[in-house]
Enzyme design. Structure first.
Site, PDB file in Angstrom:
ATOM      1  N   ASP A  13       0.646  -0.985  -0.006  1.00 56.00           N
ATOM      2  CA  ASP A  13      -0.129   0.052  -0.061  1.00 56.00           C
ATOM      3  C   ASP A  13       0.843   1.250  -0.114  1.00 56.00           C
ATOM      4  OD1 ASP A  13      -2.406   1.534   0.410  1.00 56.00           O
ATOM      5  OD2 ASP A  13      -1.809   1.970   2.189  1.00 56.00           O
ATOM      6  N   SER A  14       0.439   2.343  -0.426  1.00 54.82           N
ATOM      7  CA  SER A  14       1.063   3.675  -0.296  1.00 54.82           C
ATOM      8  C   SER A  14       1.470   4.036   0.862  1.00 54.82           C
ATOM      9  CB  SER A  14       0.257   4.708  -0.869  1.00 54.82           C
ATOM     10  OG  SER A  14      -1.074   4.761  -0.198  1.00 54.82           O
ATOM     11  N   CYS A  76      -3.828  -1.034  -2.251  1.00 59.51           N
ATOM     12  CA  CYS A  76      -4.151   0.571  -2.393  1.00 59.51           C
ATOM     13  C   CYS A  76      -4.960   0.826  -3.689  1.00 59.51           C
ATOM     14  CB  CYS A  76      -2.803   1.202  -2.589  1.00 59.51           C
ATOM     15  SG  CYS A  76      -2.983   2.763  -3.045  1.00 59.51           S
ATOM     16  N   GLU A 156      -5.672  10.328   9.200  1.00 55.94           N
ATOM     17  CA  GLU A 156      -4.391  10.316   9.582  1.00 55.94           C
ATOM     18  C   GLU A 156      -4.092  11.109  10.806  1.00 55.94           C
ATOM     19  OE1 GLU A 156      -1.213  10.161   6.756  1.00 55.94           O
ATOM     20  OE2 GLU A 156      -2.132   8.642   5.574  1.00 55.94           O
ATOM     21  N   CYS A 186     -11.172   3.878  -0.940  1.00 50.64           N
ATOM     22  CA  CYS A 186      -9.916   4.520  -0.601  1.00 50.64           C
ATOM     23  C   CYS A 186      -9.675   3.592   0.874  1.00 50.64           C
ATOM     24  CB  CYS A 186      -9.647   5.675  -0.450  1.00 50.64           C
ATOM     25  SG  CYS A 186      -8.312   6.347   0.530  1.00 50.64           S
ATOM     26  N   THR A 187      -8.540   3.077   1.225  1.00 51.94           N
ATOM     27  CA  THR A 187      -8.095   2.207   2.123  1.00 51.94           C
ATOM     28  C   THR A 187      -8.300   2.941   3.386  1.00 51.94           C
ATOM     29  OG1 THR A 187      -5.794   2.693   1.976  1.00 51.94           O
ATOM     30  CG2 THR A 187      -6.537   0.704   1.110  1.00 51.94           C
ATOM     31  N   HIS A 188      -8.322   4.369   3.351  1.00 45.86           N
ATOM     32  CA  HIS A 188      -8.559   5.169   4.774  1.00 45.86           C
ATOM     33  C   HIS A 188     -10.004   5.368   5.276  1.00 45.86           C
ATOM     34  CE1 HIS A 188      -4.348   6.386   3.780  1.00 45.86           C
ATOM     35  NE2 HIS A 188      -4.460   7.185   4.895  1.00 45.86           N
TER      36      HIS A 188
HETATM   37  N1  DGL Z   1      -3.765   4.068   0.005  1.00 41.31           N
HETATM   38  C1  DGL Z   1      -4.679   5.077  -0.968  1.00 41.31           C
HETATM   39  C2  DGL Z   1      -5.769   4.536  -1.799  1.00 41.31           C
HETATM   40  O1  DGL Z   1      -6.389   3.548  -1.093  1.00 41.31           O
HETATM   41  C3  DGL Z   1      -4.908   6.169  -0.251  1.00 41.31           C
HETATM   42  C4  DGL Z   1      -3.866   6.953   0.493  1.00 41.31           C
HETATM   43  C5  DGL Z   1      -2.749   7.858  -0.746  1.00 41.31           C
HETATM   44  O2  DGL Z   1      -3.487   8.767  -1.412  1.00 41.31           O
HETATM   45  O3  DGL Z   1      -1.636   7.283  -0.684  1.00 41.31           O
HETATM   46  O4  DGL Z   1      -6.006   5.116  -2.570  1.00 41.31           O
END
Ligand code: DGL
Length: 285
Positions: A13-14, A76, A156, A186-188
């Site tokens: 993931d990012s 991600c 975050e 989005c994972t958040h």
């Molecule tokens: N993990 C990213 C996603 O699911 C979100 C966070 C980022 O922008 O790096 O798209």
């Protein structure tokens, strides 16, 4: 085709967000071993250009292969939307495979929608149009996608339960319009579930694709048994950012403590080939 026997499952993931996907993967596959790589030193990816994301994704996937993973799940949504096809063409044959989250998310949404699916995600995810493309391979449902760039930073900051979070979610939901199914793309966003439930009417189905991604991975492993076999449920966490911050934030996404995070340094835009184990509490930068 020669296949490796066993090995951990790689999850990329990012940054921290993919730990919300890993949480579901570990719930579904509790005896499998996982190696998670969060590129938190270079996150967020969501506003970056496609070429940069492809480059960073190649580095991270190669790194997980190097750590002994024969299969890597790109958790991600941003990377999955813009780079999965590229990664699969480059690596995804023979002994190594790369899987993503966009197709499972589309399948899951098509399974529940009554005709109009909404997706919130990063600017890059939405600009790619990949989710809508995948939905339209399966159904004629209408798809409306909207970038929600304020939401990941709110999570975050740990502000999920504040009025700031509720107001931001309300505005994005309102801007999305009258969908019957809302995909958290989005994972958040699963950490904002309460704010979403408060903003959505009872007629809207709220969908976190992560549990479905986990079920799809379990099915895939049954059909491809050589790529990862059950181990002891071990988890290694690697991060390109500050390991202490990774452990602190990561715990909220993963739902369990991260006692040890391995630091992967980046020099001149490349990941160095060794990791340094950092016990939480030991600051490295
Ligand atoms: N993990 C990213 C996603 O699911 C979100 C966070 C980022 O922008 O790096 O798209």
């Amino acid at each position: 085709m020669g296949r490796r026997l066993s090995g951990p499952i790689g999850v990329y993931d990012s940054g921290f967000g993919g730990l919300s996907v890993l949480r579901e993967l570990r719930r579904t596959l509790p005896t499998h071993d996982f190696v998670y790589l969060g590129d938190s030193g270079r996150a967020p990816y969501g506003g970056r250009d496609v070429h940069t994301i492809l480059d960073m994704a190649e580095q991270c996937v190669e790194r997980l292969f190097h750590e002994g993973c024969a299969v890597v799940v790109v958790a991600c949504h941003t990377v999955s939307s813009v780079a999965l096809r590229h990664l699969q063409r480059r690596y995804g044959a023979g002994e190594r495979r790369v899987l993503g989250v966009t197709i499972p998310a589309a399948e899951c949404a098509v399974g529940v929608t009554r005709g109009h699916i909404g997706l919130l995600g990063t600017a890059r995810t939405v600009a790619s149009g990949t989710f809508a493309t995948e939905v339209h391979k399966l159904s004629g449902a209408r798809v409306t996608e909207l970038a929600a760039p304020l939401l990941a930073p709110i999570v975050e900051e740990g502000w999920e339960e504040t009025e700031v979070a509720r107001a931001a979610v309300r505005r994005y939901v309102h801007a999305l319009g009258a969908v019957d199914t809302l995909v958290l793309g989005c994972t958040h966003y699963p950490l904002l579930r309460q704010a979403f439930e408060g903003a959505l009417g009872p007629e809207v189905t709220l969908l976190d694709p992560a549990p479905f991604v986990a079920r799809r991975l379990a099915d895939w492993l049954e059909r491809h048994p050589g790529f990862a076999t059950p181990g002891t449920g071990r988890l290694r966490a690697l991060s390109t950012g500050d390991p202490e911050r990774f452990a602190q934030l990561g715990e909220r996404f993963l739902g369990e403590p991260l006692h040890e995070v391995e630091y992967v340094a980046e020099v001149d835009g490349r990941l160095v080939p060794t990791t340094r184990v950092v016990h939480v509490g030991q600051v490295v930068r």
